[in-house]
Design a protein around this motif. Structure first.
Motif, PDB file in Angstrom:
ATOM      1  N   SER A  83       3.811  -1.058   1.165  1.00 25.42           N
ATOM      2  CA  SER A  83       3.567  -1.287  -0.260  1.00 25.42           C
ATOM      3  C   SER A  83       2.417  -0.429  -0.767  1.00 25.42           C
ATOM      4  O   SER A  83       1.301  -0.544  -0.292  1.00 25.42           O
ATOM      5  CB  SER A  83       3.212  -2.753  -0.514  1.00 25.42           C
ATOM      6  OG  SER A  83       4.324  -3.569  -0.349  1.00 25.42           O
ATOM      7  N   GLY A 143      -2.331  -2.938  -0.457  1.00 23.20           N
ATOM      8  CA  GLY A 143      -0.913  -2.987  -0.847  1.00 23.20           C
ATOM      9  C   GLY A 143      -0.151  -4.047  -0.080  1.00 23.20           C
ATOM     10  O   GLY A 143      -0.363  -4.237   1.127  1.00 23.20           O
ATOM     11  N   GLY A 144       0.719  -4.743  -0.758  1.00 24.05           N
ATOM     12  CA  GLY A 144       1.553  -5.742  -0.109  1.00 24.05           C
ATOM     13  C   GLY A 144       0.776  -6.933   0.411  1.00 24.05           C
ATOM     14  O   GLY A 144       1.140  -7.530   1.426  1.00 24.05           O
TER      15      GLY A 144
END
Lengths: 277, 277, 277, 277
Positions: free
Chosen positions: A191, A128-129
Motif C-alpha cells: 500500500s 501505507g496499509g
C-alpha cells in the motif's frame, strides 16, 4: 498554497512543535505566535489537511524524571484546560502536537506525544496499509514494552519498536531502524505511500527530529535557533520565514545545548529485523 | 458510619482539600494519602453520598497572577491527565475538589474550583430550592462579573455574589453576606434545607474556609497544621485523626503563613440586600 | 452483603443486562427498575465493586442488519444522552453494560458491548495476568478480524477469538473454546484468577449467555422469563427475587423465542489451539 | 467563494438541516450527501467559518411525545456514536446541527438543538454584544422556563423567550417577537451586528424556519421539496443547486404536509416588551 502542496505532497497529517532552551511558558509558542500550533490546528498552511482537530497533546519536562503529559480529544482551539495549562506552565523543554486522524479513532490513547520513562515522542506521517499491517506491527513491539501500547496508531508502534532497537544508546539509529522495519512491512503489504515520517523525540535533555519519506513527499519539518533556545516545528511560526531552516529529507537533527547538529537518517538500510525479546 | 451520618446530616455532596505552605506535589495529598481526595471520590467516609464522581477540579498558584485551573467531567480516579498533572505539579497553595452533583449537569462549567482574577473558590453544600431560585440567583450576580458566570451551580453564584460584596477588602464578611443573601432567597422559596455550606477560597496568599448551615447539619470541615504547612479538608486524610481539628459550624478560618486564626461566620445577620451595580 | 460476596467471590467487575422479546423502551429496564442497570452503576449489591462508573454502552437491534451501538466514558447515571436514547429507543433485543475497569483505560474503545457484523458481545470478568498476556492475546485474534480490535480489553479479544472459532456456526462452543484458549494463556503466565467469565452475546435473533470461572467464583448471572420476553442480568432487577433464575457455573443459556434452554459451557476441554488464518 | 461570502456576509457561524416527510435514516442526509452536514462541519462552502467543529446535535421525533436529543462536543466527523445513531435511526422529522462557537464554551449544554416539551429549536447567527447583554437576556426568560436554561448561548435564550411569547399558539409571530426583543437589547448595548438569525424549529408535526438580519447579511437558508418530503438546510446538500430554493431575508417558511408556505418574519415591529410572568 497549491504550490506548497505540490512541493510537500498531499499527506501532511498532523502538526507539532518542540522547544528546548530557557524556560518558556508553553502558550508563548503554542498559542501566541502568528502561526501558532493552535492556529495551525484550524488552518495549517502547509499540507492538504488544514484541520488538525482530532485531539492534541503536550509533554513537558520539569523536576520529575518523567515528562508530564496532557492530552485530550477536543480541538486544541476550544479546550479550556489546554489554555490554562499552557498559560501557567513553564518549561525548558516541551513538545506539543495537534492531530488529524488518518483513520484510527479520536481517543486520548491515540493522541501524541507518547511516553516511556524519560522519553517522549510525537509524529506526523503514516505507514501505507496501516489497517492491514496493524497486527504485525503490534507483534513487532518488544514484549516488555507492550504495557505501553495504549492505542492503535502506527506512530506509537514506531516509538515502541525504536525503544526495542536501542533508543537510549542510539537515539537516531534506533529510530531509523524502527522506521525501516515498519516501511518494510508496508512494502510487503503493497500500500502506497510506504512511509511518510516527520517526528520529534526527547530524553529530557536533547531533542531529536527527523524527516523522511519512501517517496518524494516527506512531511514538512523546520527549526529556528535563537539566543534563548531552539524551536522545531512542522511549519514556521511566523509569516516571516527568516531564520527558519528547513530540515532536508533523510536528515535528522539533534539539539545539544544551543547547537543543532545534522545527521543522516536512513531507514532504508538493508538489515535483518531485530530480535524481539 | 450511620452515627457519623446522623451527626453530619445527609447532604455532604462533594469533597475538597486545600494546601498552603511549602511547595508540595499535588499528588502527595490528592492521591497518595490513606483517605486521599481521589479515594474520597470513590468512598467518602463522612456523609451519605459516598460517590463523588461527577467531575473534579484543581486550582494551583504558581508564578502567574492568576491560579491555573484544570477541570474535567470524568471520575477523578480514572482521569489519566489528572494523575499526570498532580504528579508533576508542585505548588505552595492549591485547591482540589471532587463533585457529586445535586442536580445540575455534569459539565466542566459546573466543576469547582471557580476563579475570578487571583481568587479561587470551591464549595460543598446546597441552597434549598435551587431550581426555583436559579433565575433570581443569576440576577443577584453583579453585572460586571456576569461574564464569569459559566455554569449553573449555586456554588459559582455564591462566589460571584461574594465578589460583589467586597471579597478583596473583606474576604470573610463578604462571603457571609453572600451566603446570607442566598439563604434568604431559599427561605422565601420555602425549600428545606435553606443552606448547607462548607467552602474554601483563596487569593493566592491566604486560604479561607468556612462552615455553616441553616439547620444542624453543616457539611464537614477539618484542618491540620504541620511543620511545612496547613491542610484543609472535608474529611481527615488518614484514619488516625490525631492532629485534625474540626471547624465548628458558624466559623471561618484563615491561614496567615503557618498560623490558623478562627473567626465568626454569621450569614444570618439581618441586612438589606446589597445593591447590585 | 458480605455473605453474598463470599459466595460470588470478590471480582465481579461490571454489570450488564439483555432483553429479548416484545419491543420495549430501553429505559424500562436500564433506568426504571428498582435495581436497574443505572442504579447498579452506583450501587451494585452483588460483588465487591459497587461502583461501575468507567463507561457504559448499549447495543440494540432495529431494522438494519447490524446493531446500533452507543458508548461513552462517563458514569451511566450522569449521561444526558443515555437518558434520552434509552427513553426514546424501543427494541425487541438489546444489550446494556456498565463498566468498572480492572486496569485498562476509560475509553470508548474499551466500553462494551463490542460488535462485528450482526454480532454483539458484552462481558463481566477478567483473565489473570492480562497485562502480561496482552500481546499474545492480540496475536490470537484472526488477522481478518484485527481491524475490529479497537481497544485493549481481554473482553474484546475473547469475542474476536470466538469469531475465529466459528461463532456463526457454533455460538456456544466457539465461545467456550475462546475462553479456554485465553485461560490457557493465563495459566502459562501463572496469575490468579485464571479466568472469571460471565458474558452475553447475540446475533440479533437469539441471546446467548454463559457463566464460568477457573475457580469457585464465577461472576453472577441471572435471568427471568415473562409473558413478553426474557431478561438476562448480572443481578436481579428487583428485591423480590421471585422469578429470577440463577445461571449455574459452567453453564450457558440460549433464548429461542420465549424459551430458554440450558447448555454445558466447558472451556476446559483439552484441545489444540485453533489455527489463526 | 469570496463572492458568496460578500453576499451572505461574514458571520455564518453554524450549519443545520431539517427533514420532514417519509421516514428516512438520518445518515442519508447527515452523512451521505455530496455536501452533507458532516462535510459542512469540515468545509462549509457558504460563509466565512468553514469549520463547524465545536459540537453537534440531533433531535428526532419518534413515538414519544418529546423528541430525542443526542448532542456531544466533538467534531461531527469523528464521533463514532453519531455515525452509529444516524445510521440506525429512522424518522419522519429530524433536526441536525453542527456548531462553530462565537464565544461561549464548547459544552453539551451549548449544543443545538434545544428542546422544551414537544418543541425543538436550532439556530445559526448571533446577537451583538452577547457578553454584555447575557444577564439581561437571562432575566427575559420566563421564570417557569428557567429550568430549561442549561447553557449560555443567545440561541437557547431566544428559544425560551419565544416560548414565553406564545410559541404554541403563534409559532412564527412569537419567534419574531423574541428575536425583536433580543435585537432591541443589542441595539441598547450598541454592538454590531445587532442580529443575525437563521433558525429552524418544530413541534413534531410542522417545521418552521426563518431568516433575518438587522443588516444586509442574513445567514443563508435554503429548502428543497421532493416527492417524499422537504429538506431545509443552511446550504444546498449537492453542487447541483437545482431544486433548492433560497429563503429570502425577513421571511419564514412553514411545512404543512408536503407543502411549504411563505410568511413574513418581521422582528422589527415596535412593541412593548412582553411581561415575564
Amino acid at each position: 498554497m497549491l504550490q506548497i502542496n505540490r512541493f510537500y505532497g498531499v499527506h501532511n497529517m498532523c502538526r507539532f512543535l518542540a522547544w528546548v532552551g530557557e524556560q518558556r511558558y508553553l502558550d508563548e509558542l503554542v498559542q501566541e505566535q502568528e502561526q501558532s500550533l493552535v492556529i495551525q490546528s484550524r488552518n495549517a498552511l502547509i499540507g492538504k489537511t488544514p484541520i488538525n482537530a482530532d485531539g492534541f497533546g503536550l509533554a513537558w519536562y520539569s523536576d520529575r524524571e518523567t515528562p508530564c503529559f496532557y492530552k485530550d480529544t477536543h480541538p486544541a482551539w476550544s479546550d479550556a484546560n489546554l489554555k490554562q495549562l499552557a498559560h501557567h506552565t513553564r518549561s525548558r523543554l516541551f513538545l506539543a502536537h495537534v492531530r488529524a486522524s488518518t483513520g484510527t479513532a479520536t481517543s486520548r490513547n491515540n493522541c501524541h506525544p507518547f511516553g516511556v520513562g524519560k522519553w517522549s515522542f510525537m509524529h506526523n506521517g503514516q505507514a501505507g496499509g496501516h489497517d492491514q499491517i496493524r497486527q504485525e506491527l503490534d507483534s513487532m513491539i518488544p514484549a516488555h514494552l507492550y504495557g505501553h501500547r495504549m492505542g492503535a496508531t502506527e506512530s506509537e508502534a514506531i516509538f515502541l519498536i525504536a525503544h526495542g532497537e536501542g533508543l537510549d544508546s542510539n537515539p537516531i539509529g534506533s529510530m531509523a531502524r524502527a522506521v525501516g522495519r515498519v516501511e518494510a512491512l508496508s512494502r510487503q503489504c503493497g500500500s502506497l505511500p510506504y512511509m511518510r515520517f516527520a517526528a520529534c523525540w526527547s530524553d529530557g535533555k536533547r531533542v531529536f527530529a527527523a524527516r523522511y519519506a519512501s517517496d518524494r513527499y516527506a512531511p514538512s519539518l523546520h527549526y529556528r535557533t535563537s539566543d534563548d533556545g531552539i524551536v522545531i516545528s512542522s511549519e514556521p511560526l511566523d509569516a516571516d520565514s527568516d531564520g527558519w531552516v528547513e530540515v532536508q529529507p533523510n536528515t535528522a537533527i539533534v539539539t545539544e545545548g544551543s547547537v543543532v547538529s545534522i545527521h543522516a537518517f536512513d531507514p532504508s538500510v538493508k538489515r535483518e529485523p531485530a530480535k524481539v525479546a
